[in-house]
Write a protein that holds these residues in place. Structure first.
Motif, PDB file in Angstrom:
ATOM      1  N   ARG A   1      -8.748   5.882  -2.666  1.00 52.13           N
ATOM      2  CA  ARG A   1      -8.643   5.184  -1.387  1.00 52.13           C
ATOM      3  C   ARG A   1      -7.791   3.948  -1.613  1.00 52.13           C
ATOM      4  O   ARG A   1      -7.947   3.251  -2.622  1.00 52.13           O
ATOM      5  CB  ARG A   1     -10.030   4.806  -0.874  1.00 52.13           C
TER       6      ARG A   1
ATOM      7  N   ALA B   1       0.188   3.969  -2.900  1.00 55.84           N
ATOM      8  CA  ALA B   1      -0.351   5.270  -2.497  1.00 55.84           C
ATOM      9  C   ALA B   1       0.683   6.370  -2.690  1.00 55.84           C
ATOM     10  O   ALA B   1       0.348   7.462  -3.160  1.00 55.84           O
ATOM     11  CB  ALA B   1      -0.816   5.214  -1.048  1.00 55.84           C
TER      12      ALA B   1
ATOM     13  N   GLN C   1      -3.481   6.402   2.602  1.00 50.77           N
ATOM     14  CA  GLN C   1      -4.830   5.822   2.677  1.00 50.77           C
ATOM     15  C   GLN C   1      -5.879   6.526   1.832  1.00 50.77           C
ATOM     16  O   GLN C   1      -6.687   5.867   1.193  1.00 50.77           O
ATOM     17  CB  GLN C   1      -5.309   5.818   4.131  1.00 50.77           C
TER      18      GLN C   1
ATOM     19  N   THR D   1      -2.480  -4.256  -2.930  1.00 49.06           N
ATOM     20  CA  THR D   1      -3.294  -3.098  -2.580  1.00 49.06           C
ATOM     21  C   THR D   1      -4.464  -2.982  -3.546  1.00 49.06           C
ATOM     22  O   THR D   1      -4.285  -3.112  -4.757  1.00 49.06           O
ATOM     23  CB  THR D   1      -2.450  -1.803  -2.679  1.00 49.06           C
TER      24      THR D   1
ATOM     25  N   GLU E   1      -6.428   0.357  -0.059  1.00 52.38           N
ATOM     26  CA  GLU E   1      -6.764  -0.701   0.904  1.00 52.38           C
ATOM     27  C   GLU E   1      -5.722  -1.811   0.795  1.00 52.38           C
ATOM     28  O   GLU E   1      -5.579  -2.432  -0.263  1.00 52.38           O
ATOM     29  CB  GLU E   1      -8.157  -1.232   0.555  1.00 52.38           C
TER      30      GLU E   1
ATOM     31  N   ARG F   1       0.818  -1.218   0.000  1.00 53.26           N
ATOM     32  CA  ARG F   1       0.000   0.000   0.000  1.00 53.26           C
ATOM     33  C   ARG F   1       0.849   1.264   0.000  1.00 53.26           C
ATOM     34  O   ARG F   1       0.558   2.207  -0.731  1.00 53.26           O
ATOM     35  CB  ARG F   1      -0.958   0.004   1.193  1.00 53.26           C
ATOM     36  N   HIS F   2       1.910   1.323   0.804  1.00 53.66           N
ATOM     37  CA  HIS F   2       2.714   2.549   0.869  1.00 53.66           C
ATOM     38  C   HIS F   2       3.330   2.896  -0.492  1.00 53.66           C
ATOM     39  O   HIS F   2       3.431   4.065  -0.855  1.00 53.66           O
ATOM     40  CB  HIS F   2       3.789   2.460   1.964  1.00 53.66           C
TER      41      HIS F   2
END
Length: 145
Positions: free
Chosen positions: A93, A18, A75, A102, A95, A14-15
């Motif tokens: 978004r 995003a 996030q 992700t 997740e 995710r990091h």
């Protein structure tokens, strides 16, 4: 009102997803219709930050400015524009499905005016196709790197 939600799973943490997708300066690399982006303020990117976009949609050149309305690093990013023929609110978004995957949720909602109002019935399916293609491009970039 046009409200289009799309999502895709990217095999990256995710990091990483995003971090790349939440930087508007990366948008021309993965958004087919966006030709250029520039930040309007120096300093950190946060709530209230404005970014100018140049794009082409429905055969027309568009210039618009997005302002960050909500930001939760890693996030959530919500940006909105109130100008032009199609004032829009765009949200991303992120997740985490597991440590290495992700799901990216992309939502565009707005009330077309001017020429956009005439084309509103066609906009949702066209935006869904464009968003799906853009998310696939994002997936390709991130999974290749």
């Amino acid at each position: 009102m046009v409200d289009v939600a799309t999502s895709i799973v990217i095999r990256r943490p995710r990091h990483a997803v995003a971090g790349y997708a939440m930087d508007p300066l990366n948008a021309p690399a993965w958004y087919r219709n966006i030709s250029s982006v520039r930040r309007l303020e120096e300093g950190s990117f946060g709530v209230g930050a404005r970014t100018a976009f140049e794009a082409r949609f429905l055969g027309r050149d568009l210039s618009y400015t997005y302002e960050v309305k909500e930001l939760v690093p890693g996030q959530l990013l919500v940006m909105a524009t109130s100008q032009g023929p199609f004032p829009m609110r765009t949200s991303y978004r992120f997740e985490a499905l597991d440590a290495a995957s992700t799901r990216v949720h992309l939502r565009n909602a707005g009330q077309p005016s001017g020429f956009g109002k005439l084309l509103a019935p066609l906009m949702a399916p066209m935006m869904r196709r464009a968003n799906t293609a853009d998310l696939r491009a994002l997936k390709h970039i991130l999974e290749a790197g």
